[in-house]
Scaffold this motif. Structure first.
Motif, PDB file in Angstrom:
ATOM      1  N   ILE A  26       0.722  -1.171   0.032  1.00  9.89           N
ATOM      2  CA  ILE A  26      -0.268   0.177  -0.062  1.00  9.89           C
ATOM      3  C   ILE A  26       0.979   1.181   0.023  1.00  9.89           C
ATOM      4  O   ILE A  26       0.370   2.287  -0.354  1.00  9.89           O
ATOM      5  CB  ILE A  26      -0.989   0.057   1.419  1.00  9.89           C
ATOM      6  N   GLN A  27       2.146   1.291   0.414  1.00  7.87           N
ATOM      7  CA  GLN A  27       2.791   2.270   0.838  1.00  7.87           C
ATOM      8  C   GLN A  27       3.060   3.400  -0.720  1.00  7.87           C
ATOM      9  O   GLN A  27       2.818   4.574  -0.363  1.00  7.87           O
ATOM     10  CB  GLN A  27       4.255   2.131   1.093  1.00  7.87           C
ATOM     11  N   PRO A  28       3.271   2.833  -1.925  1.00  4.25           N
ATOM     12  CA  PRO A  28       3.191   3.742  -2.951  1.00  4.25           C
ATOM     13  C   PRO A  28       2.019   4.623  -3.077  1.00  4.25           C
ATOM     14  O   PRO A  28       2.170   5.596  -3.200  1.00  4.25           O
ATOM     15  CB  PRO A  28       3.637   3.111  -4.075  1.00  4.25           C
ATOM     16  N   TYR A  29       0.762   4.140  -2.871  1.00  3.38           N
ATOM     17  CA  TYR A  29      -0.435   4.699  -2.790  1.00  3.38           C
ATOM     18  C   TYR A  29      -0.560   5.756  -1.742  1.00  3.38           C
ATOM     19  O   TYR A  29      -1.098   6.845  -1.906  1.00  3.38           O
ATOM     20  CB  TYR A  29      -1.484   3.590  -2.626  1.00  3.38           C
ATOM     21  N   LEU A  30      -0.072   5.495  -0.498  1.00  2.93           N
ATOM     22  CA  LEU A  30      -0.122   6.492   0.613  1.00  2.93           C
ATOM     23  C   LEU A  30       1.081   7.707   0.164  1.00  2.93           C
ATOM     24  O   LEU A  30       0.643   8.747   0.388  1.00  2.93           O
ATOM     25  CB  LEU A  30       0.233   5.888   1.954  1.00  2.93           C
ATOM     26  N   ASP A  31       1.957   7.144  -0.480  1.00  4.54           N
ATOM     27  CA  ASP A  31       3.022   8.305  -0.761  1.00  4.54           C
ATOM     28  C   ASP A  31       2.578   8.986  -1.784  1.00  4.54           C
ATOM     29  O   ASP A  31       2.607  10.629  -1.749  1.00  4.54           O
ATOM     30  CB  ASP A  31       4.100   7.552  -1.503  1.00  4.54           C
ATOM     31  N   MET A  32       1.516   8.680  -2.833  1.00  2.28           N
ATOM     32  CA  MET A  32       1.018   9.586  -3.525  1.00  2.28           C
ATOM     33  C   MET A  32      -0.222  10.642  -3.083  1.00  2.28           C
ATOM     34  O   MET A  32      -0.257  11.767  -3.314  1.00  2.28           O
ATOM     35  CB  MET A  32       0.213   8.847  -4.869  1.00  2.28           C
ATOM     36  N   ILE A  33      -0.745  10.139  -2.157  1.00  2.00           N
ATOM     37  CA  ILE A  33      -1.856  10.945  -1.199  1.00  2.00           C
ATOM     38  C   ILE A  33      -0.958  12.072  -0.504  1.00  2.00           C
ATOM     39  O   ILE A  33      -1.238  13.168  -0.624  1.00  2.00           O
ATOM     40  CB  ILE A  33      -2.661  10.066  -0.317  1.00  2.00           C
ATOM     41  N   TYR A  79       8.832  12.521  -6.660  1.00  2.34           N
ATOM     42  CA  TYR A  79       8.816  11.179  -6.476  1.00  2.34           C
ATOM     43  C   TYR A  79       7.251  10.606  -5.935  1.00  2.34           C
ATOM     44  O   TYR A  79       6.910   9.755  -6.174  1.00  2.34           O
ATOM     45  CB  TYR A  79       9.549  10.748  -5.248  1.00  2.34           C
ATOM     46  N   ARG A  80       6.657  11.502  -5.093  1.00  2.00           N
ATOM     47  CA  ARG A  80       5.478  11.146  -4.594  1.00  2.00           C
ATOM     48  C   ARG A  80       4.374  11.133  -5.362  1.00  2.00           C
ATOM     49  O   ARG A  80       3.484  10.337  -5.525  1.00  2.00           O
ATOM     50  CB  ARG A  80       5.181  12.194  -3.427  1.00  2.00           C
ATOM     51  N   VAL A  81       4.416  12.173  -6.384  1.00  2.00           N
ATOM     52  CA  VAL A  81       3.310  12.207  -7.521  1.00  2.00           C
ATOM     53  C   VAL A  81       3.474  11.540  -8.844  1.00  2.00           C
ATOM     54  O   VAL A  81       2.481  11.387  -9.593  1.00  2.00           O
ATOM     55  CB  VAL A  81       2.909  13.664  -7.734  1.00  2.00           C
ATOM     56  N   GLY A  87       1.939  13.275  -1.618  1.00  3.92           N
ATOM     57  CA  GLY A  87       2.083  14.211  -2.654  1.00  3.92           C
ATOM     58  C   GLY A  87       1.285  15.304  -2.844  1.00  3.92           C
ATOM     59  O   GLY A  87       1.220  16.557  -2.909  1.00  3.92           O
ATOM     60  N   GLN A  88       0.016  14.685  -2.964  1.00  2.00           N
ATOM     61  CA  GLN A  88      -1.239  15.589  -3.067  1.00  2.00           C
ATOM     62  C   GLN A  88      -1.460  16.583  -1.687  1.00  2.00           C
ATOM     63  O   GLN A  88      -1.725  17.994  -1.782  1.00  2.00           O
ATOM     64  CB  GLN A  88      -2.402  15.021  -3.086  1.00  2.00           C
ATOM     65  N   ARG A  89      -1.011  16.044  -0.452  1.00  2.00           N
ATOM     66  CA  ARG A  89      -1.078  17.058   0.712  1.00  2.00           C
ATOM     67  C   ARG A  89       0.061  17.893   0.665  1.00  2.00           C
ATOM     68  O   ARG A  89       0.104  19.155   1.033  1.00  2.00           O
ATOM     69  CB  ARG A  89      -0.771  16.030   1.979  1.00  2.00           C
ATOM     70  N   MET A  90       1.259  17.775   0.037  1.00  2.00           N
ATOM     71  CA  MET A  90       2.194  18.832  -0.404  1.00  2.00           C
ATOM     72  C   MET A  90       1.751  19.965  -1.259  1.00  2.00           C
ATOM     73  O   MET A  90       1.823  20.926  -0.929  1.00  2.00           O
ATOM     74  CB  MET A  90       3.405  17.862  -0.967  1.00  2.00           C
ATOM     75  N   ASP A  91       0.803  19.751  -1.999  1.00  2.00           N
ATOM     76  CA  ASP A  91       0.153  20.732  -2.727  1.00  2.00           C
ATOM     77  C   ASP A  91      -0.720  21.536  -2.010  1.00  2.00           C
ATOM     78  O   ASP A  91      -0.946  22.647  -2.555  1.00  2.00           O
ATOM     79  CB  ASP A  91      -0.438  20.121  -4.072  1.00  2.00           C
ATOM     80  N   VAL A  92      -1.174  20.978  -0.985  1.00  2.00           N
ATOM     81  CA  VAL A  92      -2.159  21.823  -0.126  1.00  2.00           C
ATOM     82  C   VAL A  92      -1.474  22.999   0.568  1.00  2.00           C
ATOM     83  O   VAL A  92      -1.925  23.893   0.770  1.00  2.00           O
ATOM     84  CB  VAL A  92      -2.943  20.733   0.991  1.00  2.00           C
ATOM     85  N   VAL A  93       0.013  22.445   1.062  1.00  2.00           N
ATOM     86  CA  VAL A  93       0.262  23.296   2.124  1.00  2.00           C
ATOM     87  C   VAL A  93       1.771  24.033   1.303  1.00  2.00           C
ATOM     88  O   VAL A  93       2.143  24.927   2.168  1.00  2.00           O
ATOM     89  CB  VAL A  93       0.753  22.361   3.362  1.00  2.00           C
ATOM     90  N   ASP A 111      14.815  23.846  -2.501  1.00  2.00           N
ATOM     91  CA  ASP A 111      15.903  23.493  -3.377  1.00  2.00           C
ATOM     92  C   ASP A 111      15.203  22.033  -4.224  1.00  2.00           C
ATOM     93  O   ASP A 111      14.161  21.627  -4.019  1.00  2.00           O
ATOM     94  CB  ASP A 111      17.169  23.269  -2.363  1.00  2.00           C
ATOM     95  N   PHE A 112      16.286  21.481  -5.146  1.00  2.00           N
ATOM     96  CA  PHE A 112      15.915  20.417  -5.667  1.00  2.00           C
ATOM     97  C   PHE A 112      15.607  19.090  -4.909  1.00  2.00           C
ATOM     98  O   PHE A 112      14.783  18.505  -5.187  1.00  2.00           O
ATOM     99  CB  PHE A 112      16.922  20.244  -6.699  1.00  2.00           C
ATOM    100  N   ALA A 113      16.112  19.048  -3.837  1.00  2.00           N
ATOM    101  CA  ALA A 113      15.997  17.868  -2.917  1.00  2.00           C
ATOM    102  C   ALA A 113      14.601  17.908  -2.515  1.00  2.00           C
ATOM    103  O   ALA A 113      13.865  16.778  -2.352  1.00  2.00           O
ATOM    104  CB  ALA A 113      17.144  18.001  -1.681  1.00  2.00           C
ATOM    105  N   GLU A 114      14.008  19.144  -2.222  1.00  2.00           N
ATOM    106  CA  GLU A 114      12.661  19.074  -1.866  1.00  2.00           C
ATOM    107  C   GLU A 114      11.943  18.918  -3.117  1.00  2.00           C
ATOM    108  O   GLU A 114      10.816  18.258  -2.860  1.00  2.00           O
ATOM    109  CB  GLU A 114      12.213  20.621  -1.371  1.00  2.00           C
ATOM    110  N   LEU A 115      12.192  19.419  -3.927  1.00  2.00           N
ATOM    111  CA  LEU A 115      11.442  19.196  -5.287  1.00  2.00           C
ATOM    112  C   LEU A 115      11.240  17.877  -5.774  1.00  2.00           C
ATOM    113  O   LEU A 115      10.266  17.243  -6.271  1.00  2.00           O
ATOM    114  CB  LEU A 115      11.844  20.196  -6.329  1.00  2.00           C
TER     115      LEU A 115
END
Length: 251
Positions: A64-71, A94-96, A73-79, A85-89
């Motif tokens: 399930i972890q990749p599915y949770l990681d994608m979610i 990776y998540r999306v 990624g969506q949370r990152m777009d909320v906040v 830097d590129f490490a953050e990006l």
């Protein structure tokens, strides 16, 4: 089924219905979707689309972890509307995007050695998206280009919001495009670690999406007034070239 799940996840943030909702509302939607996804992996379904996805998970058991990681990624777009830097990006990419490759590999089959290459390809694909959509994202108050890179090229947020197509902006775009090209190059060897009947599909996705970078360059890096795309004739040529390269590199 996986495509539909990914689209449903993405539309929690990017659909017309989601526009104008508050941060709290968007976060609540993602929390509910995560709970529903956990239920799905536990065998609980709520509608026909869930049932189709449950059938896929039964046929192709996977974590399930990749599915949770994608979610996430969506949370990152909320906040997050900026990336230091590129490490953050890269984590966002990776998540999306990379996790889509990891999920797909559970269906098409793979050698475990291909996983790192799949991650690189996902980052390259999402970085290509980001470079193509600089203008669209700016209209929503978002800048995905790393802040450290903007500063390196003596740019600031206002330069992006005001659509300044300066020499410095073009140099920044060229820098980020070189980074994406390097990731595509590094990811290519992973094609050879996939089952033979899966190689062309993944290679096609890589080379055609990479063609967007060439279109950006052809448009003189104008990502504000012109949307970069790959015409059908060019796609067909890239597909043929990918097939030839697969035969040459992985025969």
């Amino acid at each position: 089924a996986i495509y539909v799940w990914c689209r449903r996840t993405d539309e929690l943030m990017d659909s017309a219905e989601a526009q104008g909702r508050s941060t709290d509302e968007l976060s609540a939607r993602l929390d509910a979707w995560e709970a529903r996804t956990r239920d799905l992996f536990a065998g609980q379904v709520r509608d026909g689309l869930d049932r189709v996805m449950a059938d896929t998970l039964e046929r192709y058991p996977q974590p399930i972890q990749p599915y949770l990681d994608m979610i996430e990624g969506q949370r990152m777009d909320v906040v997050k509307h900026r990336y230091a830097d590129f490490a953050e990006l890269e984590l966002y990419c990776y998540r999306v995007a990379s996790v889509v490759g990891l999920i797909s590999m559970q269906i098409i089959g793979h050698d475990d050695a291909a996983i790192d290459y799949a991650v690189k390809l996902g980052v390259a694909l999402q970085l290509t998206n980001i470079l193509r959509d600089v203008g669209e994202d700016a209209a929503r108050g978002r800048i995905y280009l790393p802040q450290a890179d903007l500063r390196h090229f003596e740019l600031c947020d206002d330069d992006i919001f005001q659509h300044k197509q300066s020499v410095q902006f073009k140099l920044l775009m060229r820098y980020e495009m070189d980074r994406a090209h390097a990731l595509y190059d590094e990811a290519w060897q992973g094609i050879g670690l996939l089952p033979r009947d899966s190689r062309l599909a993944i290679a096609a996705a890589a080379v055609i999406y990479r063609g967007i970078l060439d279109s950006i360059q052809h448009n003189a890096y104008d990502v504000f007034q012109r949307r970069a795309f790959v015409p059908l004739s060019r796609k067909l040529l890239l597909l043929w070239q990918a097939k030839q390269r697969i035969a040459q590199d992985f025969s």
